[in-house]
Each structure stands twice: as C-alpha cells, then as structure tokens.
Design a protein around this motif. Structure first.
Motif, PDB file in Angstrom:
ATOM      1  N   LYS A  91       0.835  -1.203   0.000  1.00 51.35           N
ATOM      2  CA  LYS A  91       0.000   0.000   0.000  1.00 51.35           C
ATOM      3  C   LYS A  91       0.871   1.255   0.000  1.00 51.35           C
ATOM      4  O   LYS A  91       0.596   2.227  -0.707  1.00 51.35           O
ATOM      5  N   GLU A 112      -5.740  -4.317  -3.411  1.00 55.26           N
ATOM      6  CA  GLU A 112      -4.955  -4.251  -2.187  1.00 55.26           C
ATOM      7  C   GLU A 112      -4.897  -2.821  -1.656  1.00 55.26           C
ATOM      8  O   GLU A 112      -5.074  -2.578  -0.466  1.00 55.26           O
ATOM      9  N   SER A 113      -4.666  -1.856  -2.564  1.00 56.89           N
ATOM     10  CA  SER A 113      -4.539  -0.461  -2.127  1.00 56.89           C
ATOM     11  C   SER A 113      -5.877   0.118  -1.699  1.00 56.89           C
ATOM     12  O   SER A 113      -5.927   1.085  -0.956  1.00 56.89           O
ATOM     13  N   SER A 139      -6.298   7.191   1.714  1.00 59.36           N
ATOM     14  CA  SER A 139      -5.650   6.234   0.818  1.00 59.36           C
ATOM     15  C   SER A 139      -6.423   6.100  -0.491  1.00 59.36           C
ATOM     16  O   SER A 139      -5.837   6.101  -1.580  1.00 59.36           O
TER      17      SER A 139
END
Length: 556
Positions: free
Chosen positions: A28, A137-138, A183
């Motif tokens: 990440k 995933e991120s 994020s």
C-alpha cells in the motif's frame, strides 16, 4: 549547459531507482508513493522526450544505454499507465527509439521489442488479471482474480459504501475510516480521467464524514480540478461545488482560469463572456455566499490592479447577471440574505440595487435612481453618521449592478426634464470614484453644461455630426481627464442610438469620435454592451443601428 546535463543525469538515476523500487513491491505504501510522485515523473518523461526527438536511435542508446530499461519499467507499471497523459508521452518516447532502417539483427530485435511495448501501451490499459491485482490491495480489498468486467463492480461497490456511510451517519461502525478515505483518494489521483472511475470521483467529492479535518488528499482535489478545467471529465454541478468548498486553491485556480479566458488579448463580446462564465459553473457555485465572496474578492483585486478597466467591469456585471439567473433557477433567494453576499454594504442600499431595473416601469424609474444616489452620497461624503465605508467600497458595490447606470443616462437624456443633481452625481461617481467632493461638484457642473449643449443641438436644423462632436468636448479651458471624456462619449453615443433624429448622422459622428485605437476600443465596448442589454432599454431601431455600427467599426 553542463549543470543542466548533470541535473538530468541525477534525475534519470533517481527515477530509474524509483521505478525499480515500485516494481519490486506492491504494498500500500509503495502504491501511495507512486501516486504522489506521478506528476513529477510525468514532467521528467516530457523532458526526456524533448531530448530524444532531436536524436537518432543510435545516438539515443549511446547517451542513455539504459533507456529501454527505464521505459519498459514504466510500461509495466499500471499506476503510471492509467493516466492518459503518461500513455501519450510514453508512446512518443518509444517511437523515438525505433530505427527506421535497421541494418543489423540487433537493431531489428530492438525494433520488435519496442513494438511489443507499444502494443502493450496501446491496449488502452485493459485492467487484466495481473494489472488489476494492485488496485484491490490499495483500496482495502483482498487480492483475488479480477476480470475487466469486475472493475466496474469494484467501483460501484466503493460508491455504494461511500453513499451508505454518508446516509447512515448515525451508525458509527459503518463510517469509512479517515485513513482509508485518504488512501482511496490518493490511489485515484492518476485515475480521475478514466470513465470507469467517474462515479467514484463524484462519490468522493460529495462524501462528508464527521471529521473536523479534510479526509481527502489535496493531490486528489488538484487532479480533479485540473481534469475539469481541461475538459477531460464532466462532473455534475453539485460535485464541482463540493470540490471548491473543500479545496480553496481549486476555486482560486478555476477563477483565474476564467479570468484568463475573459481578459485575453482578443476582445470578447459580452455574449461570449456570458457563455464562458456559465460554462465555468462559477455562477452556479456562487449561489452560496461563501464561494461568491471569494470570487468577488478576486474581481475586486483585478479592478484595483487595472484601475477599473472597462472589460473587467463588464465581466463583473455579466457575472452578476448569470448569478441572478442561477439564483432564480435554484430558487435560493430566500435561503441567504443579501447581507451574506455583500456584508460591507449598507443593507438599504444593497436592497435597492438588487432590484431588476428593467422591471421598473419607465415612469417610475427616476425615484429609485435618486434614492440610490442619496444612499451612495451619504456613504461616500457624509461622515456625520460615523460611516466607515470608503469611496472604493461603495463604488465596488454599485458597479455590480450596471443596469442602473444605463437607466441614469436614459433619464438624463429625456429632453423634457431638467437634469436632477442626484443623477449627475451618480454618473460622475460611477466614472470618477477617486475624485474628492470638490472635484466631483465641478464635474457635475461640466456634465450639466454638456447635457444642455447636446439637447439644444437636437433642436437645430440641420443636425450636424461635427457640431455634436464639438459639444461633447470639454466646456472649460482645462483638458478633460480621460474618465470624464469617457462619460461625455457615453452620453453622445447614447443620444445617437436612442434619438431617432440622430440616426442619420450616427456613423459620421462615430467616425469623428474614433480617432485613436483606445477610443475605438471603448466605443466598440459600448455598442456591444448596448446590444447585450438591448432587450431592456432599446427599441428595435436602436438595436439595429447599434449592430450596424458595431459591425462597420469592427472592420475599420
């Protein structure tokens, strides 16, 4: 030059190492680092291309022996490739490496390898299994096998989660964590122009959590605003307004972008200005006083910097017209008081100015004009009530509503009426706000003399264009300041357009006046303004004449 080469070599090594690090890890943190460095890397690619395009392929490989490695790593980085500008520059760079006439097997193999990379880039970022694996995933999803059709499902899932969090704010367990929001917005930076991501971009912009600080990254706001200004994405008005509310630099940049379009070297007619202003969505956003006051402050600054340039005044008045239309369309007149839009103006003055002057019957127009003149004069010259309102602040409020000046000129040119002092003061103040009270009184005397001369000439037979022009010249021995000359020309032009007796000599009188480029530009602006407001003040004959004069003078 040597220093430039050293800097480029250092940058080259830096980005080669970065690309290797991004390639070796898919965490990440690595992906966030890629997103945050993307704009700088894109500038580096542009620099490389400017050098490559001037060299042949053999010279390129001599100077940059690892250029193929750098470009290949770039081609296989999905976060870089997702941004359409990166794809374009990368294709240009790869094309520079192609040898048009390969003479050896090595050169042919290199060409074949480059064509393979080009084929990969030109596949338009298919989001296949390998490429899409980085995104879940991120974004907080487990790594699974994704197919292209599932990309839309992933975006829709995130959009639903954002909206559900927004609508079910009482359920604390269902809020999105601020860290995840940050994020998510950072990962979206290079993706904002991709059509499949538009719903997610909109959902992020309109999401409001319960945190005291902003949960989306500034880079995300900047990327979205830049894409909106360059017309790479189309966003609903509510999303754009939310963007500008949450990120002040984006609002300021959008306003400056509009100013650049409005005040370009090419003269823009007011209809074109109106189209640009509406297209910017700033009037719609300015229905909220907080946004209006920021845009208004930027107009104030430009007026101060340009000494009240006519084109800036015209743009401000067109903007106000568009804002009024937007308020009526959204029915927000009662939601915010006028005081919230103009906090420094006297409420009574603001209320009178905010009326639509064209909606007032002609026989009742004099009274509100005199009332406006009285309130402005008290604010500017009468300090017995402890007024803190300076001349510029009062003038700045007044110029928002340019239709009142048109009405004042119309009333002064009525032949059967003695010019009221209040109207004389109003026009002198509009054109010379910086004058002191003594100078203003002198200008009022000169203006009254000018009016009497013009109206007296109307009764002469035959009517002469030269005589009208001489009458508009300074009645005193001192040369009239430019601003007073502008007022005199405004009166003469209005007389030519609005008085049937003057129509036959209008073109001759205009050509006598337009003796310099500056005056010609001023007259063109007035004629254009007349056409723009013609539905409110001018009869059909005047509108037709103004159009003809504008067309003929533009061709001179």
């Amino acid at each position: 030059m040597a220093q430039d080469s050293a800097d480029l070599a250092a940058d080259y090594q830096f980005w080669l190492q970065k690309l290797s690090a991004w390639e070796q890890a898919s965490s990440k943190e690595t992906q966030q680092d890629t997103c945050l460095h993307l704009s700088r890397f894109q500038e580096f690619l542009k620099q490389i291309y400017e050098i490559l395009k001037e060299m042949d392929s053999n010279a390129i490989l001599e100077r940059f022996p690892t250029i193929g490695q750098l470009l290949a790593k770039t081609c296989w980085n999905p976060l870089i490739l997702a941004y359409d500008e990166s794809q374009k520059i990368l294709i240009w760079c790869l094309c520079c490496l192609l040898n048009k006439e390969p003479r050896t097997s090595g050169e042919s193999e290199l060409n074949s390898w480059i064509r393979g990379l080009l084929s990969h880039v030109l596949s338009a970022f298919r989001f296949d299994m390998k490429e899409i694996g980085l995104f879940p995933e991120s974004l907080g999803y487990e790594s699974v096998d994704y197919y292209p059709s599932l990309l839309k499902n992933m975006v829709l899932s995130l959009v639903s989660e954002l909206r559900e969090s927004h609508l079910n704010g009482l359920n604390i367990q269902r809020w999105m964590a601020p860290e995840r929001m940050m994020s998510l917005s950072q990962v979206c930076v290079p993706l904002v122009t991709l059509p499949d991501f538009e719903p997610l971009v909109e959902a992020l912009l309109t999401y409001h959590g319960h945190e005291s600080q902003e949960v989306l990254s500034p880079e995300f706001f900047e990327a979205v605003n830049e894409a909106f200004l360059s017309k790479k994405i189309i966003l609903p008005t509510c999303s754009v307004v939310s963007l500008w509310f949450r990120h002040l630099p984006s609002l300021e940049k959008s306003t400056l972008h509009l100013f650049e379009k409005l005040f370009s070297s090419k003269r823009n007619c007011l209809r074109e200005m109106e189209c640009c202003i509406k297209e910017s969505l700033l009037p719609q956003a300015a229905c909220h006083p907080a946004i209006f006051r920021i845009v208004d402050e930027m107009f104030r600054f430009v007026l101060l910097e340009t000494d009240g340039a006519p084109e800036v005044l015209a743009a401000l008045q067109v903007f106000m017209s568009c804002l009024t239309e937007a308020l009526e369309k959204e029915n927000k007149q009662t939601k915010f008081s006028l005081k919230t839009y103009f906090p420094y103006g006297a409420p009574s003055l603001t209320a009178v100015l905010a009326q639509r002057p064209e909606a007032i019957p002609q026989r009742h127009r004099l009274q509100p004009l005199l009332h406006i003149s009285q309130l402005l004069r008290e604010a500017v010259e009468d300090h017995t009530h402890g007024s803190q309102q300076g001349p510029f602040e009062s003038w700045f409020l007044f110029v928002h509503f340019g239709g009142w000046v048109d009405l004042a000129v119309e009333q002064l040119l009525r032949k059967e009426a003695e010019p009221p002092a209040g109207l004389l003061w109003l026009l002198v103040f509009y054109y010379s706000p910086q004058d002191g009270s003594q100078r203003r009184v002198q200008s009022m005397v000169e203006l009254k003399v000018l009016l009497n001369r013009l109206l007296m000439l109307l009764r002469s037979d035959p009517l002469s264009a030269i005589d009208l022009q001489k009458a508009a010249e300074s009645p005193s021995t001192d040369p009239r300041p430019p601003v007073c000359g502008q007022l005199a020309r405004r009166l003469l032009l209005s007389l030519l357009l609005w008085t049937p007796e003057c129509h036959a000599i209008a073109w001759e009188a205009v050509t006598h006046m337009a003796h310099t480029d500056a005056v010609t530009h001023e007259i063109l602006g007035f004629l254009d303004q007349t056409l723009y407001r013609s539905d409110h003040l001018c009869v059909e004959a005047s509108r037709k004449l103004a159009g003809e004069l504008l067309q003929e003078l533009s061709q001179v």
